[in-house]
Design a protein around this motif. Structure first.
Motif, PDB file in Angstrom:
ATOM      1  N   GLU A   1       0.834  -1.212   0.000  1.00 50.04           N
ATOM      2  CA  GLU A   1       0.000   0.000   0.000  1.00 50.04           C
ATOM      3  C   GLU A   1       0.862   1.252   0.000  1.00 50.04           C
ATOM      4  O   GLU A   1       0.610   2.202  -0.758  1.00 50.04           O
ATOM      5  CB  GLU A   1      -0.911  -0.022   1.227  1.00 50.04           C
ATOM      6  CG  GLU A   1      -1.814   1.179   1.364  1.00 50.04           C
ATOM      7  CD  GLU A   1      -2.686   1.109   2.605  1.00 50.04           C
ATOM      8  OE1 GLU A   1      -3.890   1.392   2.497  1.00 50.04           O
ATOM      9  OE2 GLU A   1      -2.165   0.768   3.684  1.00 50.04           O
TER      10      GLU A   1
ATOM     11  N   GLN B   1       1.452   4.183  -2.940  1.00 51.20           N
ATOM     12  CA  GLN B   1       1.385   5.627  -2.723  1.00 51.20           C
ATOM     13  C   GLN B   1       2.621   6.316  -3.301  1.00 51.20           C
ATOM     14  O   GLN B   1       2.511   7.396  -3.916  1.00 51.20           O
ATOM     15  CB  GLN B   1       1.236   5.918  -1.225  1.00 51.20           C
ATOM     16  CG  GLN B   1      -0.106   5.498  -0.666  1.00 51.20           C
ATOM     17  CD  GLN B   1      -0.241   5.617   0.840  1.00 51.20           C
ATOM     18  OE1 GLN B   1      -1.175   5.063   1.420  1.00 51.20           O
ATOM     19  NE2 GLN B   1       0.665   6.313   1.487  1.00 51.20           N
TER      20      GLN B   1
ATOM     21  N   ASP C   1      -3.921  15.834  -3.141  1.00 53.98           N
ATOM     22  CA  ASP C   1      -4.413  14.611  -2.517  1.00 53.98           C
ATOM     23  C   ASP C   1      -5.520  13.935  -3.319  1.00 53.98           C
ATOM     24  O   ASP C   1      -5.571  12.705  -3.416  1.00 53.98           O
ATOM     25  CB  ASP C   1      -4.853  14.858  -1.073  1.00 53.98           C
ATOM     26  CG  ASP C   1      -5.804  16.024  -0.921  1.00 53.98           C
ATOM     27  OD1 ASP C   1      -6.003  16.785  -1.885  1.00 53.98           O
ATOM     28  OD2 ASP C   1      -6.350  16.192   0.189  1.00 53.98           O
ATOM     29  N   GLY C   2      -6.399  14.735  -3.929  1.00 55.80           N
ATOM     30  CA  GLY C   2      -7.464  14.141  -4.736  1.00 55.80           C
ATOM     31  C   GLY C   2      -6.913  13.387  -5.927  1.00 55.80           C
ATOM     32  O   GLY C   2      -7.359  12.264  -6.239  1.00 55.80           O
TER      33      GLY C   2
ATOM     34  N   ARG D   1      -5.268  10.111  -4.743  1.00 55.37           N
ATOM     35  CA  ARG D   1      -6.242   9.057  -4.431  1.00 55.37           C
ATOM     36  C   ARG D   1      -6.805   8.433  -5.701  1.00 55.37           C
ATOM     37  O   ARG D   1      -7.009   7.214  -5.780  1.00 55.37           O
ATOM     38  CB  ARG D   1      -7.354   9.598  -3.534  1.00 55.37           C
ATOM     39  CG  ARG D   1      -6.873   9.967  -2.144  1.00 55.37           C
ATOM     40  CD  ARG D   1      -8.005  10.449  -1.240  1.00 55.37           C
ATOM     41  NE  ARG D   1      -7.475  10.990   0.000  1.00 55.37           N
ATOM     42  CZ  ARG D   1      -7.063  10.275   1.034  1.00 55.37           C
ATOM     43  NH1 ARG D   1      -7.143   8.954   0.986  1.00 55.37           N
ATOM     44  NH2 ARG D   1      -6.591  10.852   2.129  1.00 55.37           N
ATOM     45  N   GLN D   2      -7.058   9.247  -6.705  1.00 55.63           N
ATOM     46  CA  GLN D   2      -7.554   8.705  -7.967  1.00 55.63           C
ATOM     47  C   GLN D   2      -6.490   7.841  -8.630  1.00 55.63           C
ATOM     48  O   GLN D   2      -6.784   6.778  -9.182  1.00 55.63           O
ATOM     49  CB  GLN D   2      -7.982   9.835  -8.905  1.00 55.63           C
ATOM     50  CG  GLN D   2      -8.534   9.338 -10.236  1.00 55.63           C
ATOM     51  CD  GLN D   2      -9.723   8.414 -10.076  1.00 55.63           C
ATOM     52  OE1 GLN D   2     -10.709   8.776  -9.431  1.00 55.63           O
ATOM     53  NE2 GLN D   2      -9.660   7.209 -10.657  1.00 55.63           N
TER      54      GLN D   2
ATOM     55  N   LEU E   1      -4.205   6.154  -7.111  1.00 53.71           N
ATOM     56  CA  LEU E   1      -4.154   4.886  -6.376  1.00 53.71           C
ATOM     57  C   LEU E   1      -5.230   3.927  -6.891  1.00 53.71           C
ATOM     58  O   LEU E   1      -4.971   2.729  -7.059  1.00 53.71           O
ATOM     59  CB  LEU E   1      -4.353   5.133  -4.883  1.00 53.71           C
ATOM     60  CG  LEU E   1      -3.131   5.613  -4.104  1.00 53.71           C
ATOM     61  CD1 LEU E   1      -3.519   5.968  -2.674  1.00 53.71           C
ATOM     62  CD2 LEU E   1      -2.039   4.542  -4.104  1.00 53.71           C
ATOM     63  N   GLN E   2      -6.423   4.442  -7.127  1.00 51.40           N
ATOM     64  CA  GLN E   2      -7.471   3.594  -7.711  1.00 51.40           C
ATOM     65  C   GLN E   2      -7.057   3.087  -9.084  1.00 51.40           C
ATOM     66  O   GLN E   2      -7.285   1.919  -9.436  1.00 51.40           O
ATOM     67  CB  GLN E   2      -8.783   4.372  -7.808  1.00 51.40           C
ATOM     68  CG  GLN E   2      -9.426   4.693  -6.478  1.00 51.40           C
ATOM     69  CD  GLN E   2     -10.764   5.398  -6.648  1.00 51.40           C
ATOM     70  OE1 GLN E   2     -11.504   5.145  -7.615  1.00 51.40           O
ATOM     71  NE2 GLN E   2     -11.082   6.294  -5.726  1.00 51.40           N
TER      72      GLN E   2
END
Length: 516
Positions: free
Chosen positions: A441, A445, A495-496, A499-500, A502-503
């Motif tokens: 994980e 990142q 950050d947004g 996170r995208q 990471l998906q």
């Protein structure tokens, strides 16, 4: 339009692969029991033999005796039927986070795979119950913590046993519900466990093995992403692509290492002669990238062998041989191979994170980036003074890397003596698997941050003059990143986008390298 049925993953028809477990965990496949008469007959023979043995007053550990150090305690015949229910009841002491939906499906698949070997003395009904949980996506709430990895994943798997008996809680249709309420809705009556079925469900390596399948799959993709990112970073730093020469790597012929170098050659189109003005040697994080990534690439096949052998094994105790009608008392619940696999995998993945972190440190430092602006800032003119580019992102990448490296301490060497010294040497395989997933994980990142850096750095190199050419798949991926990530000229929160990304990483948005 009608919904296409999911492809079947058939238990009992042959060995399963890591990819089978991942497909079940992602709901891209449906679990079914093999309908071959021979498979079901073998399962039934084991159950029938055990019944006959009990009628003849045979002694079987955990069936007519207590568990662990209580193996000398004789269970009165009138209480034998209650014993398996006591096993899952007193093991209901797990804590920590609950396994997520993907992890829980992988655990169910791994336990079903083991019981489908036909050496656990279970009924066909028990296997059908496990398959039904997967088919209807009824997911036991399994606490992640409480297993020492021998005698199997007892405490976490007690939550699977309890759910099949209509107890404890499940995740179903997006909410936490009582198993007693959900089972009738999927046409499943709560089981009354047969004499050995509590042990068969719980005394095995299903949690660590299911998690290991997910970890291997994610690590394989990280290996490919780290290679592609290295290619971007060589270009962005105006590096020497001839460090990956085919003749050079033939002189040290680790197959995976050579494959990483070949992928970099293909990305960088480095078959042309080197320029006279090219630097002779880049820093290690670029020049030695095949040697770092190649360790993981070379290790993955070996780890696959360990994980898939465990997946396709009968790993509870005792085993019931339905053909020779023998009860075999042993220790197949011991998860040492998975512990080694997970301790090894987390080490090699953490090294990828460290490699990429070092590459980013070079790119953001104007002293070492060969003409790129400090912190990869794209701001120009008077506003350049108040904009900071990727300064904070580099700090975060360093933090994620440090945490990943911290978690590489091997769990397998921390054996504890438990259960009144009956379980005096244990594997810690489940802790190793959880640690490995955490390292993965964190490495994901790092990769998400590096995707932003690659998009930014290559664009800035193009501004100052890209000596080499973006071609083929490398160019296509950079164009794709440009659509996902706007060039950072004015400071903005990232950050947004992280996170995208990471998906995107976890859903394998980019097809990388068709050579293997």
């Amino acid at each position: 339009m009608p919904i296409e049925p999911l492809p079947s993953c058939r238990f009992g028809a042959g060995p399963l692969t890591i990819e089978d477990v991942v497909a079940l965990a992602d709901r891209r496949a449906q679990a079914v029991l093999d309908d071959a008469p021979g498979f079901r007959a073998r399962i039934q023979r084991g159950a029938d033999f055990l019944d006959r043995l009990l009628r003849e007053d045979g002694v079987v550990y955990g069936v007519t005796t207590g568990y662990g150090d209580s193996c000398t305690t004789v269970i009165p015949p009138s209480l034998v039927a209650e014993l398996p229910h006591h096993l899952y009841t007193y093991h209901g002491c797990g804590l920590g986070r609950f396994l997520d939906a993907q992890e829980t499906r992988a655990v169910l698949a791994a336990r079903l795979a083991s019981l489908s070997q036909g050496m656990s003395g279970t009924s066909v009904a028990l296997l059908e119950g496990l398959a039904a949980l997967l088919q209807h996506d009824v997911l036991p709430r399994i606490p992640a913590e409480g297993s020492v990895g021998a005698s199997g994943d007892l405490t976490p798997l007690s939550y699977v046993a309890a759910v099949l008996c209509g107890e404890r809680e499940v995740l179903f249709e997006g909410s936490v519900q009582s198993a007693a309420e959900v089972l009738p809705r999927i046409g499943l009556q709560p089981l009354r466990l047969r004499p050995k079925e509590g042990l068969a469900l719980m005394n095995g390596t299903a949690v660590m093995t299911g998690l290991a399948c997910l970890a291997w799959h994610r690590a394989d993709y990280l290996c490919r992403l780290a290679t592609r990112l290295t290619a971007f970073n060589v270009l962005a730093s105006d590096g020497n692509a001839h460090h990956f020469d085919e003749t050079l790597f033939a002189a040290k012929p680790h197959p995976g290492q050579a494959r990483i170098a070949a992928r970099l050659r293909a990305d960088l189109h480095s078959d042309r002669p080197p320029r006279n003005e090219q630097r002779l040697q880049d820093r290690y994080s670029l020049r030695c990238a095949p040697h770092v990534i190649g360790v993981l690439e070379d290790t993955l096949p070996f780890l696959r062998q360990l994980i898939e052998t465990e997946l396709n094994s009968a790993n509870d105790n005792p085993l019931i041989d339905p053909d020779e009608e023998r009860v075999l008392h042993g220790g197949h619940f011991y998860g040492g191979h998975i512990a080694l696999a997970m301790d090894t995998l987390k080490n090699t993945v953490a090294n990828l994170a460290d490699l990429l972190d070092r590459q980013l440190a070079l790119l953001v430092d104007a002293r070492y980036s060969h003409g790129l602006p400090a912190n990869l800032s794209a701001a120009t003119g008077p506003r350049a003074a108040i904009n900071h580019g990727l300064k904070a992102l580099q700090i975060s990448v360093s933090a994620w890397t440090a945490e990943a490296l911290k978690n590489t301490l091997p769990a397998s060497v921390f054996s504890r003596s438990t259960e009144c010294h009956n379980q005096d040497k244990v594997s810690m395989g489940t802790i190793a698997a959880r640690d490995c997933l955490r390292v993965i994980e964190l490495a994901e990142q790092v990769v998400a941050g590096m995707l932003i850096a690659a998009r930014q750095a290559v664009a800035l190199r193009q501004r100052v003059g890209l000596q080499a050419q973006l071609q083929g798949e490398l160019a296509a991926m950079h164009d794709d990143l440009g659509q996902r990530i706007a060039l950072i000229e004015e400071d903005r929160a990232l950050d947004g986008e992280l996170r995208q990304l990471l998906q995107d990483i976890r859903s394998r948005q980019w097809e990388l390298y068709r050579d293997a």
